[in-house]
Scaffold this motif. Structure first.
Motif, short mmCIF file in Angstrom:
data_model
loop_
_atom_site.label_atom_id
_atom_site.label_comp_id
_atom_site.label_asym_id
_atom_site.label_seq_id
_atom_site.Cartn_x
_atom_site.Cartn_y
_atom_site.Cartn_z
N VAL A 1 0.88 -1.17 0.00
CA VAL A 1 0.00 0.00 0.00
C VAL A 1 0.91 1.22 0.00
O VAL A 1 1.79 1.33 0.86
N MET A 2 0.72 2.10 -0.96
CA MET A 2 1.65 3.22 -1.11
C MET A 2 0.92 4.52 -1.38
O MET A 2 0.07 4.58 -2.27
N GLU A 3 1.27 5.53 -0.60
CA GLU A 3 0.70 6.86 -0.77
C GLU A 3 1.59 7.69 -1.69
O GLU A 3 2.79 7.48 -1.78
N SER A 4 0.98 8.69 -2.31
CA SER A 4 1.72 9.68 -3.09
C SER A 4 0.93 10.97 -3.13
O SER A 4 -0.27 10.99 -2.81
N GLY A 5 1.63 12.05 -3.47
CA GLY A 5 0.93 13.32 -3.67
C GLY A 5 1.13 14.35 -2.59
O GLY A 5 0.60 15.46 -2.70
N GLY A 6 1.86 14.04 -1.55
CA GLY A 6 2.09 15.03 -0.50
C GLY A 6 3.02 16.13 -0.98
O GLY A 6 3.56 16.08 -2.08
N GLY A 7 3.17 17.15 -0.14
CA GLY A 7 4.06 18.24 -0.50
C GLY A 7 3.81 19.46 0.35
O GLY A 7 3.13 19.41 1.37
N LEU A 8 4.38 20.57 -0.11
CA LEU A 8 4.25 21.86 0.57
C LEU A 8 3.27 22.74 -0.19
O LEU A 8 3.39 22.88 -1.42
N VAL A 9 2.33 23.33 0.53
CA VAL A 9 1.32 24.18 -0.09
C VAL A 9 1.00 25.33 0.84
O VAL A 9 1.13 25.20 2.06
N GLN A 10 0.63 26.45 0.26
CA GLN A 10 0.23 27.60 1.08
C GLN A 10 -1.18 27.42 1.62
O GLN A 10 -2.01 26.71 1.02
N ALA A 11 -1.44 28.06 2.74
CA ALA A 11 -2.79 28.03 3.30
C ALA A 11 -3.80 28.50 2.26
O ALA A 11 -3.56 29.46 1.52
N GLY A 12 -4.91 27.77 2.20
CA GLY A 12 -5.93 28.06 1.21
C GLY A 12 -5.78 27.27 -0.08
O GLY A 12 -6.69 27.25 -0.91
N GLY A 13 -4.66 26.60 -0.22
CA GLY A 13 -4.38 25.82 -1.42
C GLY A 13 -4.99 24.42 -1.37
O GLY A 13 -5.72 24.08 -0.44
N SER A 14 -4.65 23.65 -2.39
CA SER A 14 -5.21 22.30 -2.54
C SER A 14 -4.11 21.29 -2.83
O SER A 14 -3.05 21.64 -3.39
N LEU A 15 -4.37 20.06 -2.44
CA LEU A 15 -3.50 18.93 -2.76
C LEU A 15 -4.38 17.71 -2.95
O LEU A 15 -5.47 17.61 -2.35
N ARG A 16 -3.89 16.77 -3.76
CA ARG A 16 -4.60 15.51 -3.95
C ARG A 16 -3.66 14.37 -3.59
O ARG A 16 -2.59 14.23 -4.20
N LEU A 17 -4.07 13.57 -2.62
CA LEU A 17 -3.30 12.38 -2.25
C LEU A 17 -3.88 11.16 -2.94
O LEU A 17 -5.10 11.08 -3.15
N SER A 18 -3.00 10.22 -3.25
CA SER A 18 -3.42 8.95 -3.82
C SER A 18 -2.88 7.81 -2.97
O SER A 18 -1.81 7.94 -2.36
N CYS A 19 -3.60 6.72 -2.96
CA CYS A 19 -3.17 5.51 -2.25
C CYS A 19 -3.47 4.32 -3.15
O CYS A 19 -4.63 4.08 -3.49
N ALA A 20 -2.43 3.60 -3.53
CA ALA A 20 -2.59 2.45 -4.40
C ALA A 20 -2.21 1.17 -3.68
O ALA A 20 -1.13 1.09 -3.07
N ALA A 21 -3.08 0.19 -3.77
CA ALA A 21 -2.80 -1.14 -3.22
C ALA A 21 -2.44 -2.07 -4.37
O ALA A 21 -3.10 -2.05 -5.42
N SER A 22 -1.39 -2.86 -4.18
CA SER A 22 -0.95 -3.77 -5.25
C SER A 22 -0.58 -5.12 -4.66
O SER A 22 -0.32 -5.25 -3.47
N GLY A 23 -0.52 -6.10 -5.53
CA GLY A 23 -0.18 -7.45 -5.10
C GLY A 23 -1.35 -8.40 -5.33
O GLY A 23 -2.29 -8.10 -6.07
N ARG A 24 -1.29 -9.56 -4.66
CA ARG A 24 -2.32 -10.58 -4.81
C ARG A 24 -3.50 -10.23 -3.91
O ARG A 24 -3.63 -10.73 -2.82
N ILE A 25 -4.37 -9.38 -4.44
CA ILE A 25 -5.51 -8.88 -3.68
C ILE A 25 -6.78 -9.52 -4.17
O ILE A 25 -7.08 -9.49 -5.36
N VAL A 26 -7.54 -10.09 -3.23
CA VAL A 26 -8.81 -10.69 -3.59
C VAL A 26 -9.92 -9.66 -3.48
O VAL A 26 -10.73 -9.50 -4.40
N THR A 27 -9.94 -8.95 -2.38
CA THR A 27 -10.98 -7.94 -2.19
C THR A 27 -10.48 -6.89 -1.20
O THR A 27 -9.72 -7.20 -0.28
N ILE A 28 -10.90 -5.64 -1.42
CA ILE A 28 -10.58 -4.55 -0.50
C ILE A 28 -11.88 -4.06 0.12
O ILE A 28 -12.82 -3.73 -0.61
N ASN A 29 -11.92 -4.05 1.41
CA ASN A 29 -13.11 -3.59 2.12
C ASN A 29 -12.97 -2.09 2.38
O ASN A 29 -12.91 -1.29 1.48
N ARG A 30 -12.87 -1.71 3.63
CA ARG A 30 -12.74 -0.32 4.01
C ARG A 30 -11.35 0.21 3.65
O ARG A 30 -10.35 -0.50 3.81
#
Length: 121
Positions: free
Chosen positions: A4-33
């Motif tokens: 499970v790996m996150e990406s998209g963090g960084g430095l931003v000014q107050a009032g700004g926006s960022l988008r984080l992503s989280c990708a799960a990989s491998g032998r996955i049968v099902t993802i719940n919560r």
């Protein structure tokens, strides 16, 4: 092996926006919560938002109306769109996925390594 790996963090000014992503990989049968947590220096880790595989969502009061959680089940990926960011949103953001790995009977939580989000005033 499952990752499970996150990406998209960084430095931003107050009032700004960022988008984080989280990708799960491998032998996955099902993802719940899937969920986003964050931990600021000197504070306990807290739940930011979570989403079920059916798309039901829940948010911490501190981010309601500013953050939006979503997921793409076909890609085993979750997102966190963060807007109107405040300095108090500064933290390491972690992704957690409750999933069942191939060959396993039960699901369990897998965590990413975290991504830093820093909001300057």
């Amino acid at each position: 092996q499952v990752q499970v790996m996150e990406s998209g963090g960084g430095l931003v000014q107050a009032g700004g926006s960022l988008r984080l992503s989280c990708a799960a990989s491998g032998r996955i049968v099902t993802i719940n919560r899937m969920a986003w947590y964050r931990q600021a220096p000197g504070k306990q880790r807290e739940l930011v938002a979570d989403i079920t595989n059916g798309g039901s969502t829940k948010y911490a009061d501190s981010v309601k109306g500013r953050f939006t959680i979503s997921r793409d089940n076909a890609k085993n990926t979750m997102y966190l769109q963060m807007s109107s960011l405040k300095p108090e949103d500064t933290a390491v953001y972690y992704c957690a996925a409750n999933l069942r790995q191939g060959g396993s009977t039960y699901a369990k939580d897998y965590w990413g390594q975290g991504t830093q989000v820093t909001v300057s005033s």
